[in-house]
Design an enzyme around this catalytic site. Structure first.
Site, short mmCIF file in Angstrom:
data_model
loop_
_atom_site.label_atom_id
_atom_site.label_comp_id
_atom_site.label_asym_id
_atom_site.label_seq_id
_atom_site.Cartn_x
_atom_site.Cartn_y
_atom_site.Cartn_z
N ASP A 107 87.81 14.27 31.04
CA ASP A 107 87.33 14.43 32.41
C ASP A 107 87.05 15.91 32.70
O ASP A 107 86.53 16.23 33.78
CB ASP A 107 88.31 13.82 33.42
CG ASP A 107 89.70 14.43 33.35
OD1 ASP A 107 89.96 15.23 32.44
OD2 ASP A 107 90.54 14.09 34.22
N SER A 108 87.32 16.77 31.73
CA SER A 108 86.87 18.17 31.85
C SER A 108 85.36 18.23 31.99
O SER A 108 84.82 19.28 32.38
CB SER A 108 87.32 18.98 30.62
OG SER A 108 86.88 18.37 29.42
N ASP B 164 89.34 9.75 28.49
CA ASP B 164 90.24 9.99 29.63
C ASP B 164 90.07 8.91 30.70
O ASP B 164 88.95 8.56 31.07
CB ASP B 164 89.90 11.33 30.29
CG ASP B 164 90.75 12.48 29.78
OD1 ASP B 164 91.73 12.23 29.05
OD2 ASP B 164 90.42 13.63 30.12
N LYS C 154 93.39 7.98 27.20
CA LYS C 154 94.38 8.99 27.56
C LYS C 154 94.59 8.97 29.06
O LYS C 154 93.63 8.87 29.81
CB LYS C 154 93.93 10.37 27.09
CG LYS C 154 94.90 11.49 27.46
CD LYS C 154 94.67 12.75 26.64
CE LYS C 154 93.46 13.57 27.03
NZ LYS C 154 93.51 14.07 28.44
N GLU D 286 97.00 10.87 32.32
CA GLU D 286 97.87 11.98 32.69
C GLU D 286 99.11 11.47 33.42
O GLU D 286 99.01 10.59 34.28
CB GLU D 286 97.12 12.96 33.60
CG GLU D 286 95.94 13.63 32.93
CD GLU D 286 95.31 14.70 33.82
OE1 GLU D 286 95.86 15.04 34.87
OE2 GLU D 286 94.23 15.20 33.42
N GLU E 155 99.62 20.05 27.25
CA GLU E 155 98.70 21.11 27.65
C GLU E 155 99.45 22.26 28.32
O GLU E 155 100.25 22.04 29.24
CB GLU E 155 97.65 20.53 28.61
CG GLU E 155 96.69 21.59 29.16
CD GLU E 155 95.47 20.99 29.86
OE1 GLU E 155 95.24 19.77 29.74
OE2 GLU E 155 94.74 21.75 30.51
N1 LIG Z 1 86.43 25.02 30.13
C1 LIG Z 1 87.59 24.42 30.25
N2 LIG Z 1 88.52 24.55 29.28
C2 LIG Z 1 89.73 23.95 29.36
O1 LIG Z 1 90.56 24.10 28.43
C3 LIG Z 1 90.02 23.17 30.52
C4 LIG Z 1 89.02 23.03 31.49
N3 LIG Z 1 87.83 23.66 31.35
N4 LIG Z 1 89.21 22.26 32.59
C5 LIG Z 1 90.35 21.39 32.66
C6 LIG Z 1 91.53 22.03 32.06
C7 LIG Z 1 92.09 23.22 32.87
N5 LIG Z 1 92.65 24.03 31.82
C8 LIG Z 1 93.47 25.18 31.99
C9 LIG Z 1 93.17 26.17 32.91
C10 LIG Z 1 93.99 27.28 33.02
C11 LIG Z 1 95.12 27.44 32.24
C12 LIG Z 1 96.00 28.65 32.35
O2 LIG Z 1 96.64 29.01 31.38
N6 LIG Z 1 96.06 29.30 33.51
C13 LIG Z 1 96.77 30.57 33.70
C14 LIG Z 1 96.34 31.17 35.02
C15 LIG Z 1 96.39 30.21 36.16
C16 LIG Z 1 96.15 30.83 37.51
O3 LIG Z 1 94.97 31.00 37.89
O4 LIG Z 1 97.14 31.16 38.17
C17 LIG Z 1 98.26 30.45 33.72
O5 LIG Z 1 98.89 31.43 33.27
O6 LIG Z 1 98.81 29.45 34.17
C18 LIG Z 1 95.40 26.44 31.34
C19 LIG Z 1 94.58 25.33 31.22
C20 LIG Z 1 92.43 23.43 30.53
N7 LIG Z 1 91.27 22.59 30.73
C1 LIG Z 2 91.65 19.53 28.00
C2 LIG Z 2 91.73 18.13 27.47
C3 LIG Z 2 93.06 17.82 26.88
C4 LIG Z 2 91.34 17.13 28.52
O1 LIG Z 2 92.11 16.36 29.03
C5 LIG Z 2 89.93 17.14 28.94
O2 LIG Z 2 89.09 17.76 28.27
O3 LIG Z 2 89.63 16.50 29.96
MG LIG Z 3 91.31 15.47 30.80
#
Ligand SMILES: Nc1nc(=O)c2c([nH]1)NC[C@@H]1CN(c3ccc(C(=O)N[C@@H](CCC(=O)O)C(=O)O)cc3)CN21
Ligand SMILES: CC(C)C(=O)C(=O)O
Ligand SMILES: [Mg+2]
Length: 274
Positions: free
Chosen positions: A58-59, A97, A126, A128, A195
């Site tokens: 769903d990304s 998803d 999948k 959540e 994740e």
């Molecule tokens: N382009 C893209 N890649 C992805 O991997 C992804 C998406 N979109 N969309 C759905 C989710 C969202 N994702 C994420 C987004 C941010 C963090 C992250 O580590 N955030 C930091 C900063 C958050 C903030 O803004 O405070 C953190 O330290 O939590 C992890 C997964 C992974 N997924």
């Molecule tokens: C980031 C992955 C695990 C996902 O759920 C998605 O792409 O929607």
């Molecule tokens: Mg997803």
């Protein structure tokens, strides 16, 4: 990049589509790689590149639709994209998803939605959620639906989390995620995806459950890794999570090619004289 663009890795003969092959890989300590894809050409390329599994995530709400989160993606949209991907990558594990609002009301709603995804070509669905989804996972698993449980940073909970925030950072939160993973696997989940959690927690959950684990931002101790296609190819317009790695300047290549074409049209260099 190790290989020139366009070079095709010979098709892998090992079974990567059956869930049994994923169980075997975990048992043998063989790590596997998944990627998201949303359409036929990229699914075909991913399979040719030797990827083991493809997620219709769903990304796509963010990567393809340009939304700021995943909440508005519909089941019909995931069904549509699953058909495209399944046709492009018949030899890979196809995971789809369940989008926000298509399964949370109860096991019966989840089954109806999951059935649509399996009919569209998914091998695994999948969903959540942790403890709250144990009953639903049991219901689906008893009714011919292979389930991957997604825990940790579950983007559909973005409003509750107050942003895309890493999870499992306190001892309490980590302990709860371990209990969730064990309960989901005991209820019948065939895979667990984690994740944005700490590396030691990803490794601990991988040891504690018999089923294969998939990590994204969960460190190197999981049975498989997954990344979002647009991040890998450098096509994401906007925020790319820190754990992602970009292997190609896709945006630059595409902009350059389209710009070249437009330039040739303006210069009357295309089409050629006949
Ligand atoms: N382009 C893209 N890649 C992805 O991997 C992804 C998406 N979109 N969309 C759905 C989710 C969202 N994702 C994420 C987004 C941010 C963090 C992250 O580590 N955030 C930091 C900063 C958050 C903030 O803004 O405070 C953190 O330290 O939590 C992890 C997964 C992974 N997924
Ligand atoms: C980031 C992955 C695990 C996902 O759920 C998605 O792409 O929607
Ligand atoms: Mg997803």
């Amino acid at each position: 990049m190790d290989k020139p663009v366009g070079q095709v890795t010979p098709a892998r003969k090992t079974d990567r589509k059956s869930i049994a092959s994923w169980d075997r890989a975990k048992r043998d300590g063989e790590i596997r790689a998944l990627i998201t894809a949303y359409d036929y050409p990229f699914a075909r390329l991913a399979q040719e590149a030797g990827i083991d599994g493809i997620l219709i995530g769903d990304s796509l709400g963010m990567t393809v639709q340009g939304e700021r989160d995943t909440l508005r993606v519909s089941l019909d949209q995931i069904v549509y994209h699953t058909g495209l991907v399944a046709r492009g990558a018949p030899d890979c594990l196809i995971m789809a998803d369940l989008p926000f609002g298509s399964f949370e009301a109860g096991p019966a709603q989840a089954f109806a939605s999951a059935a649509e995804l399996l009919k569209a070509g998914a091998d695994v669905i999948k969903l959540e959620g942790g403890a709250a989804m144990v009953e639903t996972v049991g219901f689906l698993s008893a009714r011919a639906v292979p389930v991957c449980a997604h825990i940790g940073l579950t983007p559909q909970h973005v409003r509750q989390f107050g942003g895309f925030k890493r999870q499992g950072k306190t001892e309490d939160a980590a302990a709860r995620l371990i209990l969730d993973a064990v309960a989901l696997a005991e209820a019948g989940a065939r895979m667990v995806l984690m994740e944005a959690i700490p590396t030691p927690l990803g490794a601990e959950i991988t040891r504690r459950v018999a089923v294969p684990t998939i990590g994204i931002g969960a460190g190197g101790g999981t049975d498989a890794q997954i990344l979002v296609l647009h991040d890998v190819l450098g096509l994401t317009g906007g925020y790319v999570p820190g754990f992602a790695r970009t292997y190609l300047d896709g945006a630059g290549l595409v902009r350059g090619a389209i710009g070249h074409y437009a330039e040739e049209v303006r210069a009357r260099a295309f089409p050629p004289e006949s």
